[in-house]
Motif scaffolding. Structure first.
Motif, short mmCIF file in Angstrom:
data_model
loop_
_atom_site.label_atom_id
_atom_site.label_comp_id
_atom_site.label_asym_id
_atom_site.label_seq_id
_atom_site.Cartn_x
_atom_site.Cartn_y
_atom_site.Cartn_z
N LEU A 137 2.03 103.16 36.63
CA LEU A 137 1.09 102.26 37.35
C LEU A 137 0.45 101.14 36.38
N LEU A 138 0.42 101.46 35.14
CA LEU A 138 -0.36 100.44 34.13
C LEU A 138 0.79 99.53 33.77
N ALA A 139 2.07 99.90 33.78
CA ALA A 139 3.11 98.81 33.42
C ALA A 139 3.19 97.92 34.69
N LEU B 278 1.18 115.71 30.59
CA LEU B 278 2.19 114.84 30.26
C LEU B 278 2.85 114.24 31.63
N TRP B 279 3.36 115.22 32.66
CA TRP B 279 3.62 114.75 33.91
C TRP B 279 2.95 115.62 34.85
N PRO B 280 2.63 115.11 36.25
CA PRO B 280 2.73 113.84 36.54
C PRO B 280 1.71 112.68 35.98
N VAL B 281 0.82 113.27 35.36
CA VAL B 281 -0.56 112.37 35.05
C VAL B 281 -0.11 111.49 34.05
N GLY B 282 0.54 111.82 33.00
CA GLY B 282 0.75 110.87 31.78
C GLY B 282 1.83 109.86 32.43
N VAL B 283 3.03 110.19 33.11
CA VAL B 283 3.98 109.38 33.43
C VAL B 283 3.33 108.57 34.56
N ASP B 284 2.53 109.08 35.56
CA ASP B 284 2.06 108.13 36.79
C ASP B 284 1.29 107.01 36.18
N ALA C 71 0.67 97.12 36.68
CA ALA C 71 -0.47 96.26 36.87
C ALA C 71 -0.42 95.29 35.85
N LEU C 72 0.12 95.39 34.69
CA LEU C 72 0.34 94.45 33.75
C LEU C 72 1.16 93.34 34.35
N ALA C 73 2.31 93.75 34.74
CA ALA C 73 3.24 92.62 35.22
C ALA C 73 2.58 91.79 36.47
N PHE C 74 1.98 92.74 37.34
CA PHE C 74 1.75 92.17 38.64
C PHE C 74 0.60 91.28 38.16
N ASN C 75 -0.59 91.70 37.44
CA ASN C 75 -1.73 90.74 37.07
C ASN C 75 -1.33 89.46 36.47
N ALA C 76 -0.30 89.74 35.35
CA ALA C 76 0.09 88.40 34.81
C ALA C 76 0.73 87.42 35.79
N ALA C 77 1.66 87.81 36.75
CA ALA C 77 2.15 87.15 37.60
C ALA C 77 1.19 86.29 38.65
N ALA C 78 -0.14 87.13 38.95
CA ALA C 78 -0.96 86.39 39.68
C ALA C 78 -1.89 85.74 38.88
N GLY C 79 -1.77 85.43 37.48
CA GLY C 79 -2.45 84.69 36.74
C GLY C 79 -3.83 85.19 36.48
N ARG C 80 -3.86 86.58 36.42
CA ARG C 80 -5.11 87.43 36.10
C ARG C 80 -5.03 87.47 34.59
N LEU D 275 -0.28 98.37 46.85
CA LEU D 275 0.87 98.77 47.69
C LEU D 275 2.25 98.71 46.83
N ILE D 276 2.43 97.69 46.02
CA ILE D 276 3.57 97.69 45.15
C ILE D 276 3.29 98.58 43.93
N GLY D 277 2.40 98.85 43.34
CA GLY D 277 2.17 99.82 42.38
C GLY D 277 2.27 101.19 42.61
N LEU D 278 1.62 101.69 43.71
CA LEU D 278 1.92 103.16 43.99
C LEU D 278 3.23 103.42 44.68
N SER D 279 3.71 102.23 45.48
CA SER D 279 5.20 102.66 45.84
C SER D 279 6.09 102.65 44.69
N VAL D 280 6.12 101.83 43.74
CA VAL D 280 7.04 101.94 42.72
C VAL D 280 6.90 103.21 41.91
N THR D 281 5.59 103.52 41.54
CA THR D 281 5.17 104.54 40.73
C THR D 281 5.63 105.78 41.51
N GLU D 282 5.33 106.09 42.69
CA GLU D 282 5.98 107.20 43.42
C GLU D 282 7.43 107.50 43.31
N TRP D 283 8.07 106.18 43.31
CA TRP D 283 9.56 106.13 43.52
C TRP D 283 9.98 106.58 42.06
#
Length: 391
Positions: free
Chosen positions: A156-158, A146-152, A160-169, A31-39
């Motif tokens: 999404l990866l950025a 480049l865009w939207p594939v590379g940017v999206d 995921a890195l932050a979210f999974n680190a916060a979740a202790g993964r 939910l967070i990853g797709l919402s922020v990436t779309e925005w």
């Protein structure tokens, strides 16, 4: 009929062991990853361009629901998606029939992803979108990669890195190498017996199929299953059953000469150091008398065991401990791979109530091994007798 039923049962999904916490994390992460990436894509590219593409939903499933999968790693999402877009645009330009171009794009993408070790299932959807995405995608040409594939993918990866680190993964999901305690090139003791990485690699190569789990994770699962099966077969022995209860300790405020005298008198190599209240404060070993904490030799070895230096100045304050109710199989790795020789057993209030050494563990394991045939003997005899009578 039984064959048909067996075939039909193959369609029933197998139960999974995913915890509720992991399921909730996967839902929230997507939910967070797709919402922020779309925005971000809409703000940067505007609604005149296809700033957000459907395959990102499939990437989100991997990055947030199964982040340990080899298909979900950073290299896979970035290289897999961008590569797929480049292949798709190329096929669209060279092949006139859209259906054939789409099929070729997906097929070539799969082969290239295998070659570059970036297999990412959403890449197949990216390749197909590159061909069948309509005029908006066609007008972008190779810029679509480049865009939207590379940017999206990057956004999404950025997230995921932050979210999974916060979740202790552990993401990126990499194997944590355990350093050899003696600094040599030999494998750790636990890696010299049982299933080795070479055994596992040979079996996987013979199988020849892609498994959606890394070799390191598979090895950890096998080792854990072996340990569980060992406990089930051999029974449970606790630290309280094998520990030495008459433990020689030394006060943290005592002079080092006292510790040296106790080590020599009792012919031991380590002493638990206790505070005034009897709580474990550290450990002092023969090693501590000759080597400093940073690994360099002590400058005044010849002066030991004299001097007024307190034991607390010499001891190691960080100590691996065990509880009396703890199963001894949990100490095998501590002694074999971590290089420890003594583990103090602490009770209520972290007071020292015993000591388990390598010798205690070896004696207990040897005793268990000797008792196993005796315990299984009557059952085996009964089985042999039943076979003889039935014959």
């Amino acid at each position: 009929m039984s064959g048909l039923m067996s075939w039909l049962r193959a369609f029933v999904p197998a139960p999974h062991a995913v915890s509720r916490r992991e399921r909730i994390a996967g839902v929230l992460g997507a939910l967070i990853g797709l919402s922020v990436t779309e925005w971000i894509g809409r703000a940067a590219l505007g609604q005149a361009n296809p700033w957000f593409i459907a395959p990102m939903g499939a990437s989100a499933v991997l990055l947030f629901a199964v982040p340990s999968s080899p298909l979900a790693q950073p290299w896979s999402i970035m290289v897999g998606n961008v590569l797929a877009a480049l292949v798709g645009v190329t096929c669209a330009k060279l092949v006139g029939h859209p259906g054939l171009a789409g099929a070729l794009a997906v097929a070539i993408t799969i082969g290239a992803m295998f070659r570059l070790r970036c297999l990412h299932p959403p890449g197949g959807a990216v390749a197909l979108t590159s061909v069948l995405g309509g005029p908006a995608v066609t007008d972008l040409g190779y810029g679509f990669a480049l865009w939207p594939v590379g940017v999206d993918s990057l956004c999404l990866l950025a997230i995921a890195l932050a979210f999974n680190a916060a979740a202790g993964r552990r993401y990126p999901h990499r194997h944590v190498e355990q350093a050899h305690p003696h600094g040599t090139a030999d494998p750790l003791p636990s890696a010299r017996v049982g299933v080795t990485p070479d055994d596992l690699q040979a079996v996987l190569e013979a199988r020849g199929e892609w498994l959606d789990v890394s070799n390191d994770d598979l090895e950890e699962i096998i080792v854990a299953a072996e340990a569980r099966a060992y406990r089930r077969r051999m029974g449970e022995i606790r630290c309280a059953d094998i520990m030495a209860a008459d433990v020689v300790t030394v006060s943290a405020d005592a002079p080092i000469a006292t510790a040296w005298a106790l080590l020599a008198r009792h012919r031991v190599k380590a002493l638990p150091v206790v505070s005034a209240g009897g709580r474990l404060a550290g450990m002092v070993t023969l090693h501590d008398f000759f080597v400093q904490g940073n690994g360099s030799p002590r400058a005044r070895i010849a002066e030991y065991p004299g001097g007024d230096v307190a034991v607390r100045e010499l001891m190691s304050p960080r100590v691996v401990t065990a509880r009396p109710e703890q199963s001894i199989d949990e100490l095998v790795g501590v002694f074999s791979d971590a290089g420890l020789h003594h583990v103090p057993v602490v009770g209520v209030g972290d007071r020292v109530i015993g000591m388990v050494t390598q010798s205690d563990l070896i004696a207990a394991l040897a005793r268990m091994r000797l008792e196993e045939p005796a315990a299984n003997g009557p059952a085996k005899l009964r089985a042999v007798e039943q076979v003889r009578m039935s014959a």
